[in-house]
Design an enzyme around this catalytic site. Structure first.
Site, PDB file in Angstrom:
ATOM      1  N   GLY A   1       0.771  -1.179   0.022  1.00 47.59           N
ATOM      2  CA  GLY A   1       0.088   0.079   0.033  1.00 47.59           C
ATOM      3  C   GLY A   1       0.739   1.095  -0.012  1.00 47.59           C
TER       4      GLY A   1
ATOM      5  N   VAL B   1       1.051   3.710   2.269  1.00 46.23           N
ATOM      6  CA  VAL B   1       2.060   3.732   3.533  1.00 46.23           C
ATOM      7  C   VAL B   1       2.894   2.553   3.669  1.00 46.23           C
ATOM      8  CG1 VAL B   1       1.885   3.716   6.107  1.00 46.23           C
ATOM      9  CG2 VAL B   1       0.217   5.159   4.711  1.00 46.23           C
TER      10      VAL B   1
ATOM     11  N   ARG C   1      -4.160 -11.420  -3.025  1.00 45.19           N
ATOM     12  CA  ARG C   1      -4.326 -11.078  -4.344  1.00 45.19           C
ATOM     13  C   ARG C   1      -2.819 -10.389  -4.672  1.00 45.19           C
ATOM     14  NH1 ARG C   1      -8.539  -7.954  -2.478  1.00 45.19           N
ATOM     15  NH2 ARG C   1      -7.398  -6.224  -2.072  1.00 45.19           N
ATOM     16  N   SER C   2      -2.100 -10.080  -3.595  1.00 40.61           N
ATOM     17  CA  SER C   2      -0.621  -9.428  -3.750  1.00 40.61           C
ATOM     18  C   SER C   2       0.181 -10.570  -3.663  1.00 40.61           C
ATOM     19  CB  SER C   2      -0.384  -8.225  -3.048  1.00 40.61           C
ATOM     20  OG  SER C   2      -1.284  -7.339  -3.228  1.00 40.61           O
TER      21      SER C   2
ATOM     22  N   ARG D   1      -6.281   2.858  18.717  1.00 37.02           N
ATOM     23  CA  ARG D   1      -5.836   4.065  19.341  1.00 37.02           C
ATOM     24  C   ARG D   1      -6.497   4.544  20.398  1.00 37.02           C
ATOM     25  NH1 ARG D   1      -6.417   7.073  13.601  1.00 37.02           N
ATOM     26  NH2 ARG D   1      -4.584   6.126  12.418  1.00 37.02           N
TER      27      ARG D   1
ATOM     28  N   CYS E   1      -2.699  10.494  10.850  1.00 39.61           N
ATOM     29  CA  CYS E   1      -1.869  11.527  10.114  1.00 39.61           C
ATOM     30  C   CYS E   1      -2.061  13.114  10.546  1.00 39.61           C
ATOM     31  CB  CYS E   1      -1.925  11.652   8.800  1.00 39.61           C
ATOM     32  SG  CYS E   1      -3.574  11.171   7.847  1.00 39.61           S
TER      33      CYS E   1
ATOM     34  N   LYS F   1     -11.517  12.213  15.405  1.00 40.49           N
ATOM     35  CA  LYS F   1     -10.283  11.382  15.660  1.00 40.49           C
ATOM     36  C   LYS F   1      -9.271  12.635  16.236  1.00 40.49           C
ATOM     37  CE  LYS F   1     -10.196   7.723  12.423  1.00 40.49           C
ATOM     38  NZ  LYS F   1      -9.748   7.410  10.868  1.00 40.49           N
TER      39      LYS F   1
ATOM     40  N   ARG G   1     -10.597  17.450   2.605  1.00 42.54           N
ATOM     41  CA  ARG G   1      -9.915  16.690   1.456  1.00 42.54           C
ATOM     42  C   ARG G   1      -9.672  17.734   0.272  1.00 42.54           C
ATOM     43  NH1 ARG G   1      -7.189  12.477   2.768  1.00 42.54           N
ATOM     44  NH2 ARG G   1      -8.954  11.419   3.298  1.00 42.54           N
TER      45      ARG G   1
ATOM     46  N   HIS H   1      -0.319  17.168   4.150  1.00 45.31           N
ATOM     47  CA  HIS H   1      -1.272  17.652   4.841  1.00 45.31           C
ATOM     48  C   HIS H   1      -0.974  18.971   5.415  1.00 45.31           C
ATOM     49  CE1 HIS H   1      -3.459  14.162   4.556  1.00 45.31           C
ATOM     50  NE2 HIS H   1      -3.526  13.616   5.661  1.00 45.31           N
TER      51      HIS H   1
HETATM   52  P1  A2P Z   1      -3.333  -5.464  -1.359  1.00 43.32           P
HETATM   53  O1  A2P Z   1      -2.267  -4.581  -2.253  1.00 43.32           O
HETATM   54  O2  A2P Z   1      -3.037  -6.955  -1.576  1.00 43.32           O
HETATM   55  O3  A2P Z   1      -4.670  -5.096  -1.473  1.00 43.32           O
HETATM   56  P2  A2P Z   1      -3.593   1.361   0.500  1.00 43.32           P
HETATM   57  O4  A2P Z   1      -3.916   2.022   1.879  1.00 43.32           O
HETATM   58  O5  A2P Z   1      -2.698   1.851  -0.395  1.00 43.32           O
HETATM   59  O6  A2P Z   1      -4.975   1.130  -0.241  1.00 43.32           O
HETATM   60  O7  A2P Z   1      -2.975  -0.135   0.946  1.00 43.32           O
HETATM   61  C1  A2P Z   1      -3.674  -0.921   1.755  1.00 43.32           C
HETATM   62  C2  A2P Z   1      -2.778  -2.194   1.991  1.00 43.32           C
HETATM   63  O8  A2P Z   1      -3.275  -2.860   3.031  1.00 43.32           O
HETATM   64  C3  A2P Z   1      -2.410  -3.052   0.806  1.00 43.32           C
HETATM   65  O9  A2P Z   1      -1.162  -3.473   0.879  1.00 43.32           O
HETATM   66  C4  A2P Z   1      -3.458  -4.252   1.051  1.00 43.32           C
HETATM   67  O10 A2P Z   1      -2.757  -5.203  -0.068  1.00 43.32           O
HETATM   68  C5  A2P Z   1      -3.498  -4.265   2.348  1.00 43.32           C
HETATM   69  N1  A2P Z   1      -4.765  -4.763   2.973  1.00 43.32           N
HETATM   70  C6  A2P Z   1      -5.843  -4.364   2.793  1.00 43.32           C
HETATM   71  N2  A2P Z   1      -6.910  -5.231   3.530  1.00 43.32           N
HETATM   72  C7  A2P Z   1      -5.921  -6.162   3.788  1.00 43.32           C
HETATM   73  C8  A2P Z   1      -6.401  -7.599   4.448  1.00 43.32           C
HETATM   74  N3  A2P Z   1      -7.882  -7.829   4.815  1.00 43.32           N
HETATM   75  N4  A2P Z   1      -5.508  -8.389   4.637  1.00 43.32           N
HETATM   76  C9  A2P Z   1      -4.084  -8.100   4.263  1.00 43.32           C
HETATM   77  N5  A2P Z   1      -3.683  -6.980   3.563  1.00 43.32           N
HETATM   78  C10 A2P Z   1      -4.715  -5.942   3.507  1.00 43.32           C
END
Ligand code: A2P
Length: 341
Positions: A14, A16, A41-42, A101, A132, A216, A238, A245
């Protein structure tokens, strides 16, 4: 030889998470083994760390066996689900989501502001990284609070799309391009077009008419500055900016404090850089803060409408100090002062 640690990054693909890898590398964090986790997926995707390619694995309940420190940025649902089992396996979780948090047994830490809270992590095995917008605000305000006591904060934010994640970065780019090319912009992430627009909504609306992001900032600031009586009101917006920011902050103090005193205090404060020469048009801007770790403060001036009031403009990279850098700084304190002993 100094100690090294098995580290896992959840959400490594992602916006971050990928910056977390960069921060671990830049800051030469003592990594023994690095595990990269994301959704199925990744899985198999390769990411670079210190010149090596590491395969992304699917995040599961057993991912944290043998891991010393797990840095999470995979969204609230994943943190809610996987942080407790990771902690039960002996992994200390540094969590960037909002899931933990406000838990009274979880410290909410900004290393420049309240490192003394770190030790409370032993209660649940989890340390939370603040929102953030909260991080950059408390970095700038903590020195003023210590000196003059903050009575009330009125903050308005101008937040970059990267805070929403990779999809929102793509959405601003694609919409901007479409409009310039006289095409119909596609809308997937936000309820309205973000290109050439401002949205007075970040996260969902609550019963009191504020958004979750605004509340928050209220609750997290009180927890970090350890003052539940502090009056705080926030409006979060936004804006079509990719990174960093900006915040307009009005602060009322119990004791008098002059703009010059604030400038001197903040010039000496850790993690703060004062950029405040209005006659030369020098003030903090998102394009200058992007890619940096400091919180930039400028436009420091007296609020002439109240007895003890200061106005200022605070800018920081939301993905770095607002998320990845702060999380890695927390991991550094863990490594040096707690796990390394
Ligand atoms: P993936 O890339 O496989 O979807 P961003 O904040 O840029 O949208 O990124 C979110 C990150 O959190 C990505 O790496 C995403 O993986 C991962 N992610 C989101 N939901 C899950 C989950 N349920 N289990 C594992 N990783 C997650």
């Amino acid at each position: 030889m100094s100690k090294t640690f098995n580290v896992a990054v959840a959400g490594a693909t992602g916006a971050v998470g990928s910056q977390m890898l960069a921060c671990l590398e830049e800051r030469d964090f003592p990594v023994k083994n690095l595990k990269l986790l994301a959704t199925a997926r990744s899985a198999g995707q390769k990411l670079r760390f210190k010149g090596e390619e590491i395969s992304v694995e699917e995040l599961t309940e057993t991912s944290f066996k043998g891991v010393d420190i797990g840095i999470f940025s995979a969204g609230g649902a994943a943190s809610q689900k996987y942080a407790p089992s990771a902690a039960a396996d002996g992994c200390v979780v540094v969590d960037n989501s909002a899931a933990w948090r406000m838990d009274p047994d979880v410290p909410l830490v900004v290393p420049e502001v309240n490192p003394q809270a770190m030790g409370e992590y032993t209660r649940k095995g989890i340390i939370a990284n603040p929102n953030c917008s909260t991080i950059q605000m408390v970095v700038a305000l903590a020195p003023i609070h210590r000196e003059a006591g903050i009575k009330r904060i009125v903050v308005s934010t101008y937040q970059a799309v990267s805070g929403t994640g990779k999809k929102a970065i793509d959405e601003l780019y694609n919409q901007t391009k479409a409009i310039i090319d006289s095409l119909e912009p596609e809308k997937k992430v936000y309820p309205h077009r973000i290109a050439f627009n401002c949205l007075p909504q970040i996260d969902v609306f609550l019963d009191n008419g504020y958004t979750k992001e605004e509340m928050k900032m209220v609750h997290e600031t009180r927890k970090i500055l350890e003052d539940d009586s502090m009056a705080i009101t926030a409006t979060t917006i936004r804006v079509p900016v990719f990174f960093s920011h900006s915040e307009s902050i009005n602060v009322e103090t119990h004791q008098p404090i002059s703009p010059d005193e604030v400038r001197t205090l903040l010039s000496e404060a850790p993690g703060v850089s004062v950029v405040d020469e209005p006659s030369k048009s020098q003030y903090p801007m998102p394009i200058d803060a992007a890619g940096r770790d400091e919180t930039f403060v400028g436009r420091i001036r007296a609020d002439e409408s109240v007895q003890n009031g200061i106005n200022m403009w605070v800018v920081a990279d939301n993905i770095r100090k607002g998320a990845a850098t702060n999380a890695v700084q927390i991991a550094e304190i863990l490594a040096n002062d707690y796990l390394g002993k």
